[in-house]
Design a protein around this motif. Sequence first.
Motif, short mmCIF file in Angstrom:
data_model
loop_
_atom_site.label_atom_id
_atom_site.label_comp_id
_atom_site.label_asym_id
_atom_site.label_seq_id
_atom_site.Cartn_x
_atom_site.Cartn_y
_atom_site.Cartn_z
N ALA A 81 12.96 7.59 -6.20
CA ALA A 81 12.80 7.38 -7.63
C ALA A 81 14.05 7.89 -8.37
N LEU A 82 14.66 7.04 -9.18
CA LEU A 82 15.89 7.42 -9.86
C LEU A 82 15.67 7.92 -11.28
N LEU A 83 14.47 7.70 -11.82
CA LEU A 83 14.20 8.08 -13.21
C LEU A 83 13.09 9.13 -13.28
N GLY A 84 13.02 9.78 -14.45
CA GLY A 84 11.99 10.79 -14.67
C GLY A 84 10.92 10.35 -15.64
N SER A 85 10.97 9.09 -16.09
CA SER A 85 9.94 8.57 -16.99
C SER A 85 9.92 7.05 -16.88
N GLY A 86 8.85 6.45 -17.41
CA GLY A 86 8.72 5.00 -17.36
C GLY A 86 8.05 4.53 -16.09
N SER A 87 8.23 3.27 -15.77
CA SER A 87 7.59 2.69 -14.59
C SER A 87 8.39 1.51 -14.09
N SER A 103 0.85 -1.19 0.00
CA SER A 103 0.00 0.00 0.00
C SER A 103 0.89 1.25 0.00
N PRO A 104 0.75 2.11 -1.03
CA PRO A 104 -0.19 1.99 -2.14
C PRO A 104 0.30 0.98 -3.17
N THR A 105 -0.64 0.46 -3.94
CA THR A 105 -0.28 -0.49 -4.99
C THR A 105 0.12 0.22 -6.29
N ALA A 106 -0.22 1.50 -6.40
CA ALA A 106 0.13 2.28 -7.59
C ALA A 106 0.36 3.72 -7.19
N LEU A 107 1.34 4.35 -7.83
CA LEU A 107 1.68 5.73 -7.49
C LEU A 107 2.53 6.32 -8.61
N THR A 108 2.37 7.63 -8.83
CA THR A 108 3.24 8.35 -9.76
C THR A 108 4.11 9.30 -8.95
N VAL A 109 5.43 9.22 -9.16
CA VAL A 109 6.36 10.01 -8.36
C VAL A 109 7.32 10.76 -9.26
N ASN A 110 7.82 11.89 -8.76
CA ASN A 110 8.79 12.68 -9.50
C ASN A 110 10.18 12.09 -9.36
N GLN A 111 11.02 12.34 -10.34
CA GLN A 111 12.41 11.92 -10.25
C GLN A 111 13.06 12.51 -9.00
N ASN A 112 13.81 11.71 -8.26
CA ASN A 112 14.49 12.07 -7.02
C ASN A 112 13.55 12.23 -5.83
N GLN A 113 12.26 12.00 -6.04
CA GLN A 113 11.31 12.06 -4.94
C GLN A 113 11.38 10.78 -4.11
N GLN A 114 11.26 10.94 -2.79
CA GLN A 114 11.16 9.78 -1.91
C GLN A 114 9.70 9.46 -1.62
N PHE A 115 9.38 8.17 -1.56
CA PHE A 115 8.01 7.76 -1.26
C PHE A 115 8.04 6.48 -0.46
N LEU A 159 14.97 2.24 -8.71
CA LEU A 159 14.62 2.59 -7.34
C LEU A 159 15.82 2.41 -6.43
N GLU A 160 15.94 3.31 -5.47
CA GLU A 160 16.94 3.17 -4.41
C GLU A 160 16.21 2.99 -3.08
N VAL A 161 16.59 1.98 -2.32
CA VAL A 161 15.98 1.78 -1.00
C VAL A 161 16.67 2.71 0.00
N ILE A 162 15.90 3.62 0.59
CA ILE A 162 16.44 4.57 1.55
C ILE A 162 16.39 4.02 2.96
N ALA A 163 15.28 3.36 3.32
CA ALA A 163 15.13 2.85 4.68
C ALA A 163 14.03 1.80 4.73
N ILE A 164 14.14 0.91 5.72
CA ILE A 164 13.08 -0.04 6.05
C ILE A 164 12.74 0.19 7.51
N SER A 165 11.53 0.64 7.77
CA SER A 165 11.14 1.05 9.11
C SER A 165 10.14 0.09 9.75
N SER A 166 10.28 -0.09 11.07
CA SER A 166 9.33 -0.91 11.83
C SER A 166 8.33 -0.05 12.60
#
Length: 218
Positions: A122-128, A35-47, A74-81
């Motif tokens: 997000a490392l890219l500015g287009s695609g999925s 969750s969420p199962t789908a999302l649109t994000v900007n390049q360099n944005q964290q989500f 994608l770059e993994v920034i953190a895994i939180s509990s």
Amino acid sequence: MNKKLTSSLIFLTFLWSFLVWFSLPVQAAANFYLSPTALTVNQNQQFSVDVIVNTGGDSVNAAQANLSYEANKLEVIAISSTNSAFEIEAENSASAGSINIGRGTLTAKSGDLLIATITFKALLGSGSTTLNFTSGTEALRVSDNAVLTSTSAGGNYSFTTPPQPKLGDLNDDGLVNIRDLSILLSRWRLQGVDRADLNGDLEVNIRDLSILLSKWGT
């Protein structure tokens, strides 16, 4: 005599089969999802993406969630509990496109349970790209330690490039007007990197004022 013996053997065989079948743990199902199962994000944005298990009515005390991701997208920034239903952190790893999360709890839980929250960049500015659960994803039932067979639903995330800010629009309201002029004047003679330094010479001065006035009303 033979008929009685045969009948007795058939009955005992049936009884033995029934008891063996009845003593086997029932293979229930757990549903893992994101969750969420789908999302649109900007390049360099964290989500952030929540990893959740629905136990299907069974009580569990441990869960393992394994996922794959595209490391070039994608770059993994953190895994939180934080807010996880599982207070014991057994595994927390992310590298080379694989994520492994192992959690446990001393108090049996059931229902929709948050396992962990993953923060991506997000490392890219287009695609999925997609996130998918992989083998070994499972939950353990408290009553008999049985592995709950898992069904899983991954996620799909799209990339976009944010629009470039309009030159002279210092408050990002889409217009160059008196509000932007006020901001520029409040930074007059300020040196260093600043949004009001419109020509990039590291000082807010008459040249920046000229640029802003040339964009007036746009």
